[in-house]
Design an enzyme around this catalytic site. Structure first.
Site, PDB file in Angstrom:
ATOM      1  N   GLU A   1      41.412 105.208 -43.934  1.00 30.25           N
ATOM      2  CA  GLU A   1      40.017 104.727 -44.024  1.00 30.25           C
ATOM      3  C   GLU A   1      39.800 103.706 -45.144  1.00 30.25           C
ATOM      4  OE1 GLU A   1      37.590 108.282 -44.200  1.00 30.25           O
ATOM      5  OE2 GLU A   1      38.646 109.182 -42.518  1.00 30.25           O
TER       6      GLU A   1
ATOM      7  N   GLU B   1      42.688 112.365 -34.470  1.00 30.88           N
ATOM      8  CA  GLU B   1      41.711 113.391 -34.894  1.00 30.88           C
ATOM      9  C   GLU B   1      40.633 113.599 -33.823  1.00 30.88           C
ATOM     10  OE1 GLU B   1      40.186 112.505 -38.804  1.00 30.88           O
ATOM     11  OE2 GLU B   1      42.124 111.842 -39.558  1.00 30.88           O
TER      12      GLU B   1
END
Ligand code: G3I
Length: 373
Positions: free
Chosen positions: A157, A262
């Site tokens: 991220e 995820e």
């Protein structure tokens, strides 16, 4: 005329068979030869002998990812202290069950203790000091599981939805090349491990452009990067199937593996950020924000099943460059959606319910494995 079993009836029958104790089919077997299928394993699950979630994982998964236990705050909570117990158990579990083990995650702005960026005097480290601290952590963690953990979410991220770099202490203190350095240190520590960049909302065009530039920058610099992780924290109606399709295609065009790292489908309302603070206090708001405390209505259960089915049919269409699909948890009770963005809600995002029973969504995913294209 033979009455065609409706999808709902078929899924219900399959669920009932499951409850009757018949072993549900295996996701890993259903998708064998197309891509690995796995899940995130929680710390409490791996630390509990014979935890029911581990029984589900044994049967259903051929890859596992630690949900939290290999994050800096969990595995390296103090400068001179590493806590390896949970990670050792996870790696042993994965090896005992012949699974591809993923290391999550080395460099991230979240769940990284404040001391990482400070000297003993509490003042910020300089570039060289923080690089040495990053190198030491990566060599300790990746080195410990060399040859055992097959691939690492090296950086997590680092890019915002619009494509601009996320301003983190890593970037502020080291500079933009903190990403290259993290990949370089991981490769030094285990030259055979696969190395990934991992992020969410990867369907945003700005983020897609920026991640593509990042991958090209790493490759042009001779840095090993094997794959891009698309987290896929998706909803019933976002991203569109076209956006998801284009996202996978765009990253595959970079010449790296694409992984769904995820996956979960949030059915809960995404409250307006301004409401969050009030929701806990205003009961009627809570009703609106947490509508399925007593279970998921059949209509929503079916929508979730249909959504998972269409998504896995899409993944099959990309199986030549999609190497893995990891669900972000085993059962609904484990899902981070129970506590984000509002703590204490009742989420229904995964394929197994709170009694570790397969949901209609599970059977829809199994059915998608044999649907004709
Ligand atoms: O370990 C403490 C425990 O000691 C304490 O009693 C408890 C009560 O507050 O908190 C525990 O820490 C929690 C931690 O999970 C371990 O369970 C944190 O509060 C909680 O915020 C943390 O949430 C995790 C979240 O990352 C943190 O950002 C979720 O479980 C995890 O599913 C989620 O996973 C991330 C991926 O790593 C990266 N991609 C996004 C994804 C969702 O945020």
């Amino acid at each position: 005329m033979r009455q065609r079993l409706t999808t709902t009836a078929l899924l219900t029958l399959l669920c009932l068979a499951g409850r009757a104790g018949a072993q549900p089919p295996s996701l890993a077997e259903a998708y064998a030869g197309e891509f690995l299928v796995g899940g995130a394993i929680g710390t409490r699950q791996i630390m509990t002998d014979d935890h029911p979630a581990l029984e589900v994982a044994r049967r259903q998964f051929n890859t596992i990812t630690p949900e939290n236990l290999l994050k800096w705050s969990e595995v390296h909570p103090e400068p001179e202290r590493y806590d390896w117990e949970a990670a050792d158990r996870l790696v042993e579990f994965g090896e005992a069950n012949g699974m591809f083990i993923v290391g999550h995650t080395l460099v991230w702005h979240s769940q990284t203790p404040r001391w990482v960026f400070q000297g003993d005097d509490g003042e910020p480290l300089n570039r060289e000091q923080l690089l040495e601290r990053m190198r030491e952590h990566i060599h300790a963690v990746v080195g410990r599981y060399k040859g055992r953990i097959g691939g690492w979410d090296v950086v997590n991220e680092a890019v915002l939805d619009d494509g601009s770099p996320r301003e983190t202490p890593w970037r502020r203190i080291i500079g933009e090349d903190y990403i290259e350095k993290a990949f370089q240190f991981a490769h030094e520590a285990d030259p055979d491990a696969e190395l990934y960049y991992n992020d969410f909302s990867m369907f945003h065009p700005g983020k897609r452009r920026a991640v593509a530039q990042l991958v090209r920058r790493l490759k042009d610099a001779g840095v090993r990067i094997d794959g891009v992780g698309v987290q896929a924290h998706w909803g019933l109606d976002f991203p569109t199937l076209e956006e998801a399709d284009q996202t996978i295609s765009d990253y595959a065009a970079l010449g790296v593996n694409v992984m769904i790292t995820e996956l979960d489908i949030n059915v809960l309302p995404r409250p307006d950020r301004r409401q969050d603070a009030e929701v806990g206090r205003r009961f009627e708001r809570r009703e609106a924000a947490d509508p399925y405390r007593d279970g998921l209505p059949d209509e929503v259960q079916q929508r979730l099943a249909d959504r998972y089915g269409e998504i896995f049919r899409l993944f099959r269409r990309h199986s030549d460059h999609l190497s893995r699909v990891t669900l972000w948890g085993v059962d609904d009770g484990q899902s981070w959606h129970n506590n984000w963005p509002i703590r204490g809600r009742t989420a229904h995002s995964l394929l197994f319910d709170r009694q570790y029973q397969p949901k209609p969504a599970f059977h829809s995913v199994v059915k998608a494995a044999s649907d004709d294209e």
